[in-house]
Design an enzyme around this catalytic site. Structure first.
Site, PDB file in Angstrom:
ATOM      1  N   LYS A  50       0.803  -1.223   0.000  1.00 28.40           N
ATOM      2  CA  LYS A  50       0.000   0.000   0.000  1.00 28.40           C
ATOM      3  C   LYS A  50       0.836   1.271   0.000  1.00 28.40           C
ATOM      4  O   LYS A  50       0.473   2.288   0.586  1.00 28.40           O
ATOM      5  CB  LYS A  50      -0.993   0.014   1.180  1.00 28.40           C
ATOM      6  CG  LYS A  50      -1.930  -1.174   1.215  1.00 28.40           C
ATOM      7  CD  LYS A  50      -2.621  -1.445  -0.109  1.00 28.40           C
ATOM      8  CE  LYS A  50      -3.691  -0.406  -0.433  1.00 28.40           C
ATOM      9  NZ  LYS A  50      -4.281  -0.666  -1.787  1.00 28.40           N
ATOM     10  N   THR A  54       1.099  -0.340  -7.360  1.00 26.40           N
ATOM     11  CA  THR A  54       0.369  -0.417  -8.632  1.00 26.40           C
ATOM     12  C   THR A  54       0.661   0.818  -9.476  1.00 26.40           C
ATOM     13  O   THR A  54       0.797   0.740 -10.698  1.00 26.40           O
ATOM     14  CB  THR A  54      -1.144  -0.566  -8.372  1.00 26.40           C
ATOM     15  OG1 THR A  54      -1.339  -1.668  -7.488  1.00 26.40           O
ATOM     16  CG2 THR A  54      -1.911  -0.824  -9.657  1.00 26.40           C
ATOM     17  N   HIS A 112       6.787  -7.471  -2.440  1.00 27.47           N
ATOM     18  CA  HIS A 112       6.679  -6.727  -1.176  1.00 27.47           C
ATOM     19  C   HIS A 112       7.730  -7.235  -0.181  1.00 27.47           C
ATOM     20  O   HIS A 112       7.677  -6.895   0.997  1.00 27.47           O
ATOM     21  CB  HIS A 112       5.295  -6.906  -0.553  1.00 27.47           C
ATOM     22  CG  HIS A 112       4.196  -6.190  -1.288  1.00 27.47           C
ATOM     23  ND1 HIS A 112       4.317  -4.890  -1.720  1.00 27.47           N
ATOM     24  CD2 HIS A 112       2.939  -6.601  -1.643  1.00 27.47           C
ATOM     25  CE1 HIS A 112       3.190  -4.529  -2.321  1.00 27.47           C
ATOM     26  NE2 HIS A 112       2.354  -5.540  -2.299  1.00 27.47           N
ATOM     27  N   SER A 142      -3.929   3.229   4.894  1.00 26.61           N
ATOM     28  CA  SER A 142      -4.235   2.562   3.635  1.00 26.61           C
ATOM     29  C   SER A 142      -4.216   1.044   3.818  1.00 26.61           C
ATOM     30  O   SER A 142      -5.084   0.325   3.296  1.00 26.61           O
ATOM     31  CB  SER A 142      -3.209   2.981   2.586  1.00 26.61           C
ATOM     32  OG  SER A 142      -3.558   2.447   1.338  1.00 26.61           O
ATOM     33  N   GLN A 233      -3.085   9.314 -13.519  1.00 29.75           N
ATOM     34  CA  GLN A 233      -3.799  10.063 -12.472  1.00 29.75           C
ATOM     35  C   GLN A 233      -4.639   9.078 -11.672  1.00 29.75           C
ATOM     36  O   GLN A 233      -5.237   8.157 -12.227  1.00 29.75           O
ATOM     37  CB  GLN A 233      -4.694  11.143 -13.094  1.00 29.75           C
ATOM     38  CG  GLN A 233      -3.926  12.278 -13.751  1.00 29.75           C
ATOM     39  CD  GLN A 233      -2.930  12.947 -12.801  1.00 29.75           C
ATOM     40  OE1 GLN A 233      -3.254  13.259 -11.659  1.00 29.75           O
ATOM     41  NE2 GLN A 233      -1.705  13.134 -13.268  1.00 29.75           N
ATOM     42  N   ASP A 235      -7.565   9.068 -10.207  1.00 34.21           N
ATOM     43  CA  ASP A 235      -8.989   8.852 -10.531  1.00 34.21           C
ATOM     44  C   ASP A 235      -9.164   8.081 -11.839  1.00 34.21           C
ATOM     45  O   ASP A 235     -10.122   7.332 -12.001  1.00 34.21           O
ATOM     46  CB  ASP A 235      -9.740  10.185 -10.588  1.00 34.21           C
ATOM     47  CG  ASP A 235      -9.837  10.811  -9.196  1.00 34.21           C
ATOM     48  OD1 ASP A 235      -9.751  10.048  -8.207  1.00 34.21           O
ATOM     49  OD2 ASP A 235      -9.963  12.040  -9.089  1.00 34.21           O
TER      50      ASP A 235
END
Length: 298
Positions: A50, A54, A112, A142, A233, A235
């Protein structure tokens, strides 16, 4: 089967694995992970969970492939384009198999793992590593929301007990403090590691893409970099089913989205004054021997 109708496995329990808290989904395939044959041009995306994994994966995929082959972005989810090395989840190909089956050059692979558990072939082959770190407070928040919706992790419990566990390092993939400082220390003697900060990426994505291109020796044009900046971005990615993990069966999007806010400073909506004071005091102790500095607001 959609992610909503697939029966979910029971949540795993945390156990100590080579001194790091782990769950069996990331250790069941350990021999293959440790013996993984990295290639010199492989690029490893490494983060504590987190912290922007990604995001970094998507940027790299665009830089190398998807900008010139746009059908890649719609034909395969990001976790197939940038496989998760240590993952072994039922009814899913293992991360090592996914990575071995990649036909791209370079292969983009994510992990990770704390620095000491990374398969040695990555170091032997002098592979480049892009490490992303996020400030502890936002990372904890998160991770909490992620653990609520991710059945491959233990039950998170309430926020207060979760925060204490985070401070104690009893999280999947271990202590945030050990993770970020371990990679930071290794970077000091290893020019193949590019250490990025989530906060810098939020503040000026374009600038960070420039630095990344410079590290990778990529001559992307200004126009390409602008295109990438638009595509990554938060969103835009959150709405993209190939980027937002909505096709993964172990995650329950009714509880929380995989991509929630992507902001710096959301911790202020979760930490009480007391929690914040205790956290700061504990943080000072744990981080006193490192030159690593974070921002908790931008």
């Amino acid at each position: 089967m959609s992610a909503d109708t697939t029966p979910r496995p029971p949540r795993p329990t945390l156990s100590d694995f080579h001194g790091v808290s782990m769950v069996h989904y990331f250790t069941d395939n350990w021999e293959k992970v440790q013996n993984f044959k990295a290639r010199p041009d492989d690029i490893l995306v490494a983060t504590y969970p987190k912290a922007g994994t990604t995001w970094a994966s998507y940027i790299l995929d665009l830089l190398y492939f998807s900008l010139r082959q746009p059908d890649r972005m719609t034909s395969a989810p990001i976790y197939e384009r940038v496989p998760f090395l240590e993952m072994q989840i039922p009814n899913f190909m293992t991360g090592t198999d996914f990575a071995d089956n990649l036909d791209t050059t370079p292969r983009l692979i994510k992990t990770h793992l704390p620095v000491q558990l990374v398969p040695k072939s990555f170091w032997e082959q002098k592979c480049r590593v892009v490490y992303v770190a996020r400030n502890a407070k936002d990372n904890a928040v998160s991770y909490f929301h992620f653990d609520r919706m991710n059945f491959a992790h233990p039950e998170p419990g309430d926020w207060n007990s979760y925060l204490q566990r985070f401070m104690d390092g009893k999280m999947v993939f271990g202590s945030w403090y050990d993770h970020v400082t371990g990679w930071w220390e290794r970077k000091q003697s290893c020019p193949e590691i590019h250490y990025m900060f989530f906060e810098d990426m939020v503040e000026d994505t374009g600038r960070e893409i420039e630095k990344l291109c410079s590290f990778l020796g990529l001559g992307s044009t200004a126009e390409e970099k602008q295109q990438i900046r638009d595509l990554v971005q938060f969103d835009t990615m959150k709405k993209d089913d190939m980027a937002n993990y909505s096709t993964v069966p172990v995650m329950d999007f009714k509880v929380s989205p995989f991509m929630r806010k992507g902001k710096v400073g959301d911790w202020k909506n979760h930490f009480t004054t007391t929690q914040n004071e205790q956290f700061d005091e504990d943080y000072k102790k744990k981080m006193k021997n490192t030159t690593l500095q974070f921002r908790t607001e931008v």
